[in-house]
Design an enzyme around this catalytic site. Structure first.
Site, PDB file in Angstrom:
ATOM      1  N   ARG A  64       0.823  -1.214   0.000  1.00  0.00           N
ATOM      2  CA  ARG A  64       0.000   0.000   0.000  1.00  0.00           C
ATOM      3  C   ARG A  64       0.856   1.262   0.000  1.00  0.00           C
ATOM      4  O   ARG A  64       0.424   2.307  -0.486  1.00  0.00           O
ATOM      5  CB  ARG A  64      -0.994  -0.041   1.155  1.00  0.00           C
ATOM      6  CG  ARG A  64      -2.073  -1.099   0.946  1.00  0.00           C
ATOM      7  CD  ARG A  64      -2.994  -1.211   2.140  1.00  0.00           C
ATOM      8  NE  ARG A  64      -2.325  -1.654   3.332  1.00  0.00           N
ATOM      9  CZ  ARG A  64      -2.084  -2.935   3.649  1.00  0.00           C
ATOM     10  NH1 ARG A  64      -2.494  -3.886   2.847  1.00  0.00           N
ATOM     11  NH2 ARG A  64      -1.451  -3.253   4.760  1.00  0.00           N
ATOM     12  N   GLU A 101       3.445  -7.137  13.270  1.00  0.00           N
ATOM     13  CA  GLU A 101       2.346  -7.342  14.220  1.00  0.00           C
ATOM     14  C   GLU A 101       1.811  -8.769  14.052  1.00  0.00           C
ATOM     15  O   GLU A 101       1.386  -9.405  14.997  1.00  0.00           O
ATOM     16  CB  GLU A 101       1.240  -6.320  13.935  1.00  0.00           C
ATOM     17  CG  GLU A 101       0.113  -6.322  14.935  1.00  0.00           C
ATOM     18  CD  GLU A 101      -1.018  -5.397  14.512  1.00  0.00           C
ATOM     19  OE1 GLU A 101      -0.914  -4.752  13.454  1.00  0.00           O
ATOM     20  OE2 GLU A 101      -2.020  -5.353  15.237  1.00  0.00           O
TER      21      GLU A 101
END
Ligand code: AMP
Length: 176
Positions: A64, A101
């Site tokens: 992104r 994460e």
């Protein structure tokens, strides 16, 4: 457009997808923002204004960060350099492995991405634990670039990603 107006616009174009890509992760989906031409342009122009005259290249982090970074590079009239997942760049690369994460990953940059000392803006959509951005800054410096700032649209404040970027300029439009 003011910062507050832009924040509002972005928030209206963000959606939360629970349990993606794995259970327990609340995924911040930017595709509605990318799909809206005015909103996408407003974000890119806003970032471009913030660093006008201070950067020679924009680095976007796959995937992104490519979209936001390329739009911003275009708005600034500077070049774009991709930092990609391992095995995707065709030339000789430097690699950095880091913790996400949700898992671990390796990123790469072309060894000849920069002319020595080029001033670089690092862009991504989300700053979570900061591992991705920290690895990218390391790669930029290894390749001879000088990191001016890390710029993201959204920072997940509870993950303290800034702690992984000590001494660096970090800007996030929205802190969640
Ligand atoms: P981190 O290395 O933990 O800061 O993770 C940042 C990278 O993972 C960015 O490239 C983000 O696009 C992606 N990411 C991490 N957490 C999320 C999330 N909750 N929603 C959307 N993208 C995320």
């Amino acid at each position: 457009m003011s910062d507050a107006q832009l924040r509002q616009l972005v928030l209206e174009h963000l959606r939360d997808i629970p349990d993606f890509p794995k259970p327990g992760v609340l995924f911040k989906d930017f595709t509605p923002l990318l799909a809206d031409g005015d909103a996408l342009r407003a974000v890119a122009d806003h970032v471009a204004q913030r660093y006008a005259g201070r950067v020679d290249a924009v680095v976007g982090i796959e995937a992104r960060g490519f979209i936001l970074g390329a739009a911003t590079a275009y708005a600034m009239g500077v070049g774009f350099v991709p930092v990609r997942k391992v095995g995707k760049l065709p030339g000789e690369t430097y690699a950095a492995t880091y913790t996400l994460e949700y898992g671990t990953a390796t990123l790469e940059i072309h060894v000849d991405a920069f002319v020595d000392g080029q001033r670089v803006l690092v862009m991504d959509d989300v700053l979570a634990t900061g591992g991705t951005a920290a690895a990218t800054c390391q790669l930029v410096e290894q390749a001879g670039g000088q990191v001016v700032a890390v710029d993201v649209v959204l920072e997940l404040g509870f993950l303290h990603g800034r702690d992984a970027l000590p001494g660096r300029e970090v800007f996030s439009l929205i802190v969640d």
